[in-house]
Write a protein that holds these residues in place. Structure first.
Motif, short mmCIF file in Angstrom:
data_model
loop_
_atom_site.label_atom_id
_atom_site.label_comp_id
_atom_site.label_asym_id
_atom_site.label_seq_id
_atom_site.Cartn_x
_atom_site.Cartn_y
_atom_site.Cartn_z
N SER A 1 0.83 -1.21 0.00
CA SER A 1 0.00 0.00 0.00
C SER A 1 0.86 1.26 0.00
CB SER A 1 -0.93 0.01 1.20
OG SER A 1 -1.91 -0.98 1.09
N LEU A 2 1.91 1.27 0.80
CA LEU A 2 2.80 2.43 0.86
C LEU A 2 3.53 2.63 -0.47
CD1 LEU A 2 4.17 1.91 4.47
CD2 LEU A 2 2.54 3.66 3.72
N ALA A 3 4.00 1.55 -1.06
CA ALA A 3 4.69 1.66 -2.36
C ALA A 3 3.72 2.15 -3.44
CB ALA A 3 5.29 0.32 -2.75
N ALA B 1 1.05 3.98 -2.97
CA ALA B 1 0.74 5.40 -2.70
C ALA B 1 1.85 6.29 -3.22
CB ALA B 1 0.53 5.60 -1.21
N ARG B 2 3.08 5.90 -2.96
CA ARG B 2 4.23 6.71 -3.43
C ARG B 2 4.25 6.75 -4.96
NH1 ARG B 2 10.64 5.54 -2.45
NH2 ARG B 2 11.32 7.68 -2.80
N LEU B 3 4.04 5.61 -5.58
CA LEU B 3 4.01 5.55 -7.04
C LEU B 3 2.89 6.41 -7.61
CD1 LEU B 3 5.08 4.30 -9.67
CD2 LEU B 3 3.48 2.42 -9.31
N ALA B 4 1.71 6.37 -6.99
CA ALA B 4 0.58 7.18 -7.46
C ALA B 4 0.89 8.66 -7.32
CB ALA B 4 -0.68 6.83 -6.67
N ALA B 5 1.53 9.06 -6.22
CA ALA B 5 1.87 10.48 -6.03
C ALA B 5 2.82 10.96 -7.11
CB ALA B 5 2.49 10.68 -4.65
N VAL B 6 3.83 10.17 -7.42
CA VAL B 6 4.83 10.56 -8.43
C VAL B 6 4.22 10.53 -9.83
CG1 VAL B 6 7.01 9.88 -9.51
CG2 VAL B 6 6.79 9.84 -7.02
N SER B 7 3.51 9.45 -10.16
CA SER B 7 2.99 9.32 -11.52
C SER B 7 1.84 10.29 -11.83
CB SER B 7 2.55 7.88 -11.79
OG SER B 7 1.48 7.53 -10.95
N ARG B 8 1.04 10.64 -10.83
CA ARG B 8 -0.08 11.56 -11.04
C ARG B 8 0.28 13.01 -10.75
NH1 ARG B 8 -5.53 8.64 -10.04
NH2 ARG B 8 -4.94 6.47 -10.26
N GLY B 9 1.40 13.21 -10.06
CA GLY B 9 1.84 14.57 -9.75
C GLY B 9 0.97 15.25 -8.70
N ARG C 1 1.60 11.18 4.25
CA ARG C 1 1.32 11.85 2.98
C ARG C 1 2.57 11.82 2.11
NH1 ARG C 1 -0.53 16.52 4.65
NH2 ARG C 1 -2.63 15.71 4.70
N TYR C 2 2.38 11.39 0.87
CA TYR C 2 3.45 11.42 -0.13
C TYR C 2 3.24 12.63 -1.02
CZ TYR C 2 4.94 6.71 1.03
OH TYR C 2 5.42 5.61 1.68
N GLN C 3 4.30 13.38 -1.22
CA GLN C 3 4.28 14.55 -2.10
C GLN C 3 4.46 14.08 -3.54
OE1 GLN C 3 3.42 17.39 -0.86
NE2 GLN C 3 3.57 16.67 1.26
N PRO C 4 4.19 14.93 -4.54
CA PRO C 4 4.40 14.54 -5.94
C PRO C 4 5.84 14.13 -6.24
CG PRO C 4 3.04 16.50 -5.83
CD PRO C 4 3.52 16.23 -4.43
N SER C 5 6.77 14.54 -5.41
CA SER C 5 8.18 14.16 -5.59
C SER C 5 8.43 12.74 -5.07
CB SER C 5 9.07 15.13 -4.82
OG SER C 5 8.80 15.06 -3.43
N GLY C 6 7.49 12.17 -4.33
CA GLY C 6 7.68 10.85 -3.73
C GLY C 6 8.17 10.93 -2.30
N TYR C 7 8.49 12.15 -1.84
CA TYR C 7 8.97 12.32 -0.47
C TYR C 7 7.80 12.31 0.50
CZ TYR C 7 13.72 13.46 -1.87
OH TYR C 7 15.00 13.38 -2.35
#
Length: 178
Positions: free
Chosen positions: A50-52, A54-62, A127-133
């Motif tokens: 789930s965490l991976a 979420a991070r992928l969604a944040a980066v790929s969707r911006g 919360r994951y930012q669009p940068s993945g951080y």
């Protein structure tokens, strides 16, 4: 011609019961331990996936994506209890509240019978930012045996957004970090 009755004598029956009881006393604790290990592995897997995602969604969707504990699969809990599951959702407003059902990307409800999951004190969501951080402090999700509150492992997310799992070499009390 004598007819012989077939069946067990009382002595044979008691010996059979004793053998079955002995086998169960040996096998049941092993089975309980195996079930706990399966649930523990399932908790680790479900959390890290789930965490991976979420991070992928944040980066790929911006956009910002939030992971939080949820009891109903629609909104976040405000406590540190993740036992009933969690949700992953798009959090454009960055307020920790899903704007609608279509913003929820995942509803996780793994079987955590006998296991409790608690997050770091003060961090009821991630919360994951669009940068993945994942800025702020590290988040630790402790996986504990519910019966005696002994820590079985933890999933730690650092500020860079990377999740890692840890398993203690010996059981220790399951206490949240401040």
């Amino acid at each position: 011609m004598a007819v012989r009755a077939s069946g067990f004598t009382l002595l044979e029956f008691l010996v059979s019961i004793a053998v079955v009881a002995l086998l169960l006393s040996i096998g049941v604790p092993s089975l309980v331990g195996a079930l706990e290990r399966v649930r523990l592995h399932g908790a680790f897997s479900a959390l890290t996936v789930s965490l991976a995602n979420a991070r992928l969604a944040a980066v790929s969707r911006g956009v910002a994506v939030t992971v939080c504990p949820s009891q109903d699969g629609r909104q976040c809990r405000k406590d540190l209890v993740w036992d009933t599951g969690w949700i992953v959702f798009i959090d454009r407003a960055r307020n920790g509240v899903p704007p609608g059902a279509d913003a929820v990307l995942e509803r996780a409800t793994p079987d955590l019978s006998g296991i409790s999951v608690r997050s770091t004190a003060g961090r009821h969501l991630l919360r994951y930012q669009p940068s993945g951080y994942s800025p702020g402090s590290n988040v630790t999700l402790r996986i504990c045996r519910a019966a005696d509150q002994r820590e079985l492992g933890r999933v730690v997310v650092n500020n860079g957004g990377r999740a890692r799992s840890e398993r203690p070499t010996r059981l220790q009390p399951c206490v949240p970090e401040p």
